[in-house]
Design a protein around this motif. Structure first.
Motif, PDB file in Angstrom:
ATOM      1  N   THR A 145       0.861  -1.295  -0.015  1.00 15.90           N
ATOM      2  CA  THR A 145      -0.005  -0.093  -0.045  1.00 15.90           C
ATOM      3  C   THR A 145       0.941   1.225  -0.083  1.00 15.90           C
ATOM      4  O   THR A 145       0.677   2.072  -0.800  1.00 15.90           O
ATOM      5  CB  THR A 145      -0.884  -0.048   1.263  1.00 15.90           C
ATOM      6  N   PHE A 146       1.926   1.390   0.748  1.00 16.75           N
ATOM      7  CA  PHE A 146       2.749   2.368   0.978  1.00 16.75           C
ATOM      8  C   PHE A 146       3.547   2.581  -0.278  1.00 16.75           C
ATOM      9  O   PHE A 146       3.388   3.758  -0.875  1.00 16.75           O
ATOM     10  CB  PHE A 146       3.897   2.193   2.069  1.00 16.75           C
ATOM     11  N   GLU A 147       3.943   1.541  -0.997  1.00 16.57           N
ATOM     12  CA  GLU A 147       4.880   1.625  -2.250  1.00 16.57           C
ATOM     13  C   GLU A 147       3.769   2.056  -3.306  1.00 16.57           C
ATOM     14  O   GLU A 147       4.260   2.674  -4.009  1.00 16.57           O
ATOM     15  CB  GLU A 147       5.171   0.226  -2.577  1.00 16.57           C
ATOM     16  N   ALA A 148       2.538   1.808  -3.326  1.00 13.13           N
ATOM     17  CA  ALA A 148       1.743   2.240  -4.248  1.00 13.13           C
ATOM     18  C   ALA A 148       1.039   3.807  -4.157  1.00 13.13           C
ATOM     19  O   ALA A 148       1.429   4.565  -4.900  1.00 13.13           O
ATOM     20  CB  ALA A 148       0.254   1.509  -4.581  1.00 13.13           C
ATOM     21  N   LEU A 149       1.086   4.104  -2.771  1.00 14.71           N
ATOM     22  CA  LEU A 149       0.906   5.554  -2.573  1.00 14.71           C
ATOM     23  C   LEU A 149       2.047   6.465  -3.315  1.00 14.71           C
ATOM     24  O   LEU A 149       1.900   7.643  -3.719  1.00 14.71           O
ATOM     25  CB  LEU A 149       0.718   5.586  -1.407  1.00 14.71           C
ATOM     26  N   LEU A 150       3.343   5.897  -2.958  1.00 10.28           N
ATOM     27  CA  LEU A 150       4.511   6.608  -3.262  1.00 10.28           C
ATOM     28  C   LEU A 150       4.746   6.756  -4.659  1.00 10.28           C
ATOM     29  O   LEU A 150       4.910   7.861  -5.315  1.00 10.28           O
ATOM     30  CB  LEU A 150       5.677   5.973  -2.596  1.00 10.28           C
ATOM     31  N   ALA A 151       4.372   5.525  -5.281  1.00 13.53           N
ATOM     32  CA  ALA A 151       4.384   5.591  -6.743  1.00 13.53           C
ATOM     33  C   ALA A 151       3.356   6.527  -7.340  1.00 13.53           C
ATOM     34  O   ALA A 151       3.725   7.434  -8.403  1.00 13.53           O
ATOM     35  CB  ALA A 151       3.897   4.316  -7.375  1.00 13.53           C
ATOM     36  N   ARG A 152       2.387   7.074  -6.964  1.00 13.62           N
ATOM     37  CA  ARG A 152       1.336   7.845  -7.404  1.00 13.62           C
ATOM     38  C   ARG A 152       1.715   9.464  -6.974  1.00 13.62           C
ATOM     39  O   ARG A 152       1.568  10.169  -7.987  1.00 13.62           O
ATOM     40  CB  ARG A 152      -0.010   7.621  -6.727  1.00 13.62           C
ATOM     41  N   VAL A 153       2.290   9.287  -5.887  1.00 11.48           N
ATOM     42  CA  VAL A 153       2.634  11.032  -5.533  1.00 11.48           C
ATOM     43  C   VAL A 153       3.752  11.313  -6.015  1.00 11.48           C
ATOM     44  O   VAL A 153       3.914  12.685  -6.311  1.00 11.48           O
ATOM     45  CB  VAL A 153       2.538  11.029  -4.059  1.00 11.48           C
TER      46      VAL A 153
END
Length: 360
Positions: free
Chosen positions: A32-40
């Protein structure tokens, strides 16, 4: 030989089970953290702390994440750090440790790294850093202005008591043979007829001199503020000597208007430069509980912000002097421009308060 092999196999199975259990419990948060970082990271908002995350949500600024996702970022970051700590302590898997290190590093740079662009840095300087530094220097600024006023009075008094002081204070080459004995008509013509002689040369010299004073007052501040004090006094003496010449011919108010266009900005800038030098000098002389180096470093940060702003003020003064002196001949307009600039600077430094991002 069979028992050790069997024991190693049992321990290996236990490690694998522990690793699998560790992944099952926490891998969802990592992904989840990795996916959010990829977006931002594609469009990174300025996020430095949980408080600023909340402020951003309340202000409803443009963003790529929802409110819940923004608020979850610091929690997921701490969870990744906790997982990394456990993985390192138990040596579960080198590949897993490397993955968590990279994930944690990405999270750190996004949440706490300096992400301000040039525009934001300039805005922070002009809205916060510069005026806050000037307000912090208010005592030294008052002392600097007082010294310059004393110098003006001293220069005027010296020339009034003995006309030879004029040449001692203002270089003869710059005066061009003009001084206390010059006729009122000639002096008046220099104020209103666009003459490029004495006053034009004096204005250019005074501007260059004041830039040098600003640099020296700051750079020599380490010498217990003595150079800054002397430079403020001498700068005032030059102005006082010139005023006395014009005042004695009934042209004091006219000269004041001629100088006011750029002088209010220029002399205020010089006073601030003197204040910056005094702050450094007095901090070294009286460091308090700090070491002299630590006191000088702390004072230097404030003084440096002030001096960057002083260069901006001197640039404005140069533009006002170059344009106003040649095109504006009305005394009322001259005083109006000079007074307006002084009010503008005072309001900007001492009355205007911009709220920092995230402050409440």
């Amino acid at each position: 030989m069979t028992a050790p092999v069997h024991g190693n196999a049992v321990r290996g199975d236990a490690v694998r089970q522990s690793l699998a259990s560790f992944r099952r419990e926490r891998e969802a948060d990592w992904k989840t953290f990795e996916a959010l970082l990829a977006r931002v990271e594609k469009r990174a908002p300025r996020t430095l702390s949980e408080e600023e995350l909340l402020a951003r949500v309340e202000k409803r600024a443009p963003r790529t994440l929802s409110e819940e996702e923004l608020l979850s970022l610091p929690l997921l970051y701490r969870s990744a750090l906790s997982s990394l700590s456990v993985a390192r302590a138990t040596s579960l898997d080198n590949a897993l440790v490397g993955y968590l290190e990279a994930l944690s590093l990405r999270g750190y740079f996004y949440l706490y790294g300096a992400r301000r662009g040039l525009r934001q840095r300039l805005a922070d300087f002009f809205l916060h850093d510069w005026p806050e530094a000037i307000r912090d220097l208010w005592r030294e600024t008052l002392a600097s202005v007082a010294l310059m006023v004393i110098g003006i009075g001293a220069g005027a008094w010296l020339v009034a008591s003995d006309k030879s002081w004029f040449d001692a204070i203002i270089p003869p080459g710059l005066a061009g043979g003009r001084g206390p004995d010059t006729s009122a008509e000639l002096l008046r013509g220099m104020l209103y007829d666009g003459d490029n002689g004495f006053l034009s040369g004096f204005a250019a010299y005074l501007f260059t001199h004041n830039v040098q004073v600003a640099i020296l007052a700051f750079a020599l501040g380490f010498a217990f503020a003595v150079p800054a004090v002397l430079l403020m006094l001498f700068n005032g003496c030059m102005i006082g000597a010139l005023f006395q010449v014009y005042w004695s011919k009934g042209l004091g108010m006219e000269l004041g208007g001629w100088l006011a266009i750029h002088g209010t900005t220029e002399l205020f800038a010089i006073s601030l430069a003197g204040a910056a030098g005094m702050r450094i000098g007095t901090s070294i002389a009286f460091p308090g509980e700090l070491t002299r180096m630590a006191a000088a470093a702390r004072a230097g940060r404030i003084a440096a912000n002030a001096m960057v702003g002083v260069s901006v003020m001197l640039l404005f003064a140069g533009l006002l002097e170059g344009i106003g002196r040649q095109t504006i001949t009305s005394d009322v307009t001259r005083y109006g421009i000079g007074g307006g600039m002084l009010v503008l600077w005072i309001g900007y430094f001492y009355l205007f308060r911009a709220v920092r991002h995230g402050d409440r």
